[in-house]
Design a protein around this motif. Structure first.
Motif, short mmCIF file in Angstrom:
data_model
loop_
_atom_site.label_atom_id
_atom_site.label_comp_id
_atom_site.label_asym_id
_atom_site.label_seq_id
_atom_site.Cartn_x
_atom_site.Cartn_y
_atom_site.Cartn_z
N UNK A 1 0.83 -1.20 0.00
CA UNK A 1 0.00 0.00 0.00
C UNK A 1 0.87 1.25 0.00
N UNK A 2 1.97 1.20 0.75
CA UNK A 2 2.87 2.36 0.78
C UNK A 2 3.55 2.56 -0.58
N UNK A 3 3.94 1.46 -1.22
CA UNK A 3 4.57 1.58 -2.54
C UNK A 3 3.59 2.13 -3.56
N UNK A 4 2.35 1.70 -3.51
CA UNK A 4 1.36 2.23 -4.43
C UNK A 4 1.13 3.72 -4.21
N UNK A 5 1.12 4.10 -2.96
CA UNK A 5 0.93 5.51 -2.63
C UNK A 5 2.10 6.36 -3.13
N UNK A 6 3.31 5.87 -2.90
CA UNK A 6 4.49 6.64 -3.30
C UNK A 6 4.71 6.64 -4.80
N UNK A 7 4.09 5.72 -5.54
CA UNK A 7 4.24 5.69 -6.99
C UNK A 7 3.32 6.66 -7.70
N UNK A 8 2.48 7.34 -6.97
CA UNK A 8 1.56 8.29 -7.59
C UNK A 8 2.35 9.46 -8.15
N UNK A 9 1.95 10.01 -9.33
CA UNK A 9 2.72 11.09 -9.99
C UNK A 9 2.95 12.31 -9.12
N UNK A 10 2.04 12.59 -8.22
CA UNK A 10 2.19 13.79 -7.40
C UNK A 10 3.45 13.78 -6.56
N UNK A 11 4.01 12.58 -6.28
CA UNK A 11 5.23 12.50 -5.48
C UNK A 11 6.50 12.60 -6.35
N UNK A 12 6.36 12.61 -7.68
CA UNK A 12 7.53 12.57 -8.58
C UNK A 12 7.56 13.75 -9.55
N UNK A 13 6.82 14.79 -9.25
CA UNK A 13 6.78 15.93 -10.16
C UNK A 13 8.14 16.62 -10.29
N UNK A 14 8.93 16.59 -9.22
CA UNK A 14 10.20 17.30 -9.23
C UNK A 14 11.40 16.37 -9.35
N UNK A 15 11.17 15.13 -9.73
CA UNK A 15 12.28 14.20 -9.94
C UNK A 15 13.05 14.60 -11.20
N UNK A 16 14.38 14.39 -11.24
CA UNK A 16 15.15 14.70 -12.47
C UNK A 16 14.73 13.78 -13.61
N UNK A 17 14.85 14.32 -14.83
CA UNK A 17 14.49 13.53 -16.01
C UNK A 17 15.53 12.43 -16.26
N UNK A 18 15.20 11.55 -17.22
CA UNK A 18 16.12 10.46 -17.54
C UNK A 18 17.45 11.03 -18.06
#
Length: 236
Positions: free
Chosen positions: A28-45
């Motif tokens: 459940x925690x992994x599913x929650x953390x995989x939501x796009x809202x948590x990765x908006x500011x991650x660096x691109x590939x």
């Protein structure tokens, strides 16, 4: 008291506690953390790849600095010396030029007379197209020698070969023939630019060769000996 499943919410009143096992909680925690809202500011590939590359360069530089006397400053001094040496060599020798494996043929596929080449050279000279004028005048020189049978017509002949062949019947013009061939080669594939003076030298050579008398190679004769009449009389 054992450490099993923990209550998800505190107990209120007489409600039974809500409990969840470890594996479902982790999923459940992994599913929650995989939501796009948590990765908006991650660096691109691409940014992650660049970061990995620069980390590798930094590690390589650090390793090289550790093996170089003086550490990082010593390594920078060596790199600077190599760059300065390369600049000095480039300044001294100039940019490398591509040199073809073999010299180009003097004539193209369509044969033309010496008069036609002279006319083409004059037309280019009138427009100050000196490279083309030099090329056409050199072709006129060689074609005129072929028309006078001082050179044998040979497809694929280069300017240097024509000058060397023409120097045999016209030895007095050897140096000028070689200079004309070099001028042709320089503007054809050497990347150089001809001028009016270069064209006028070839035009003067062309006129001089028209009046030049060839030096023919001496003919060698083989003497044949015949038996003398005295020997024939003796044999009789």
């Amino acid at each position: 008291m054992g450490f099993g499943a923990a209550p998800l919410l505190p107990r209120t009143g007489d409600d039974p506690p809500v409990t969840i096992s470890r594996d479902p909680a982790r999923e459940a925690a992994e599913r929650e953390l995989s939501r796009p809202m948590y990765h908006e500011h991650d660096p691109s590939l691409l940014q992650r790849a660049l970061n990995t590359f620069w980390d590798w360069v930094d590690d390589l530089f650090s390793a090289a600095a550790g093996a170089t006397p003086g550490g990082r400053f010593g390594l920078l001094a060596i790199i600077l010396a190599v760059v300065l040496l390369g600049v000095a060599l480039w300044w001294r020798l100039g940019a490398p030029q591509r040199v073809p494996a073999s010299a180009p043929a003097l004539f193209d596929a369509r044969p033309r007379s010496a008069a036609e080449h002279r006319a083409a050279a004059a037309a280019h000279a009138a427009q100050s197209h000196w490279n083309q004028a030099v090329q056409e005048r050199m072709r006129a020189i060689v074609r005129a020698l072929e028309e006078r049978a001082l050179l044998d017509p040979r497809p694929g002949r280069t300017a240097d070969e024509a000058a060397a062949d023409a120097a045999r019947p016209l030895p007095a013009h050897t140096g000028r023939l070689r200079a004309a061939a070099h001028a042709f080669d320089d503007v054809t594939y050497g990347g150089r630019t001809a001028d009016e003076a270069a064209y006028l030298r070839l035009a003067e050579l062309d006129r001089d060769l028209e009046r030049a008398k060839p030096v023919l190679a001496p003919l060698t004769s083989t003497a044949h000996t015949t038996p003398s009449s005295s020997h024939q009389g003796a044999a009789e």
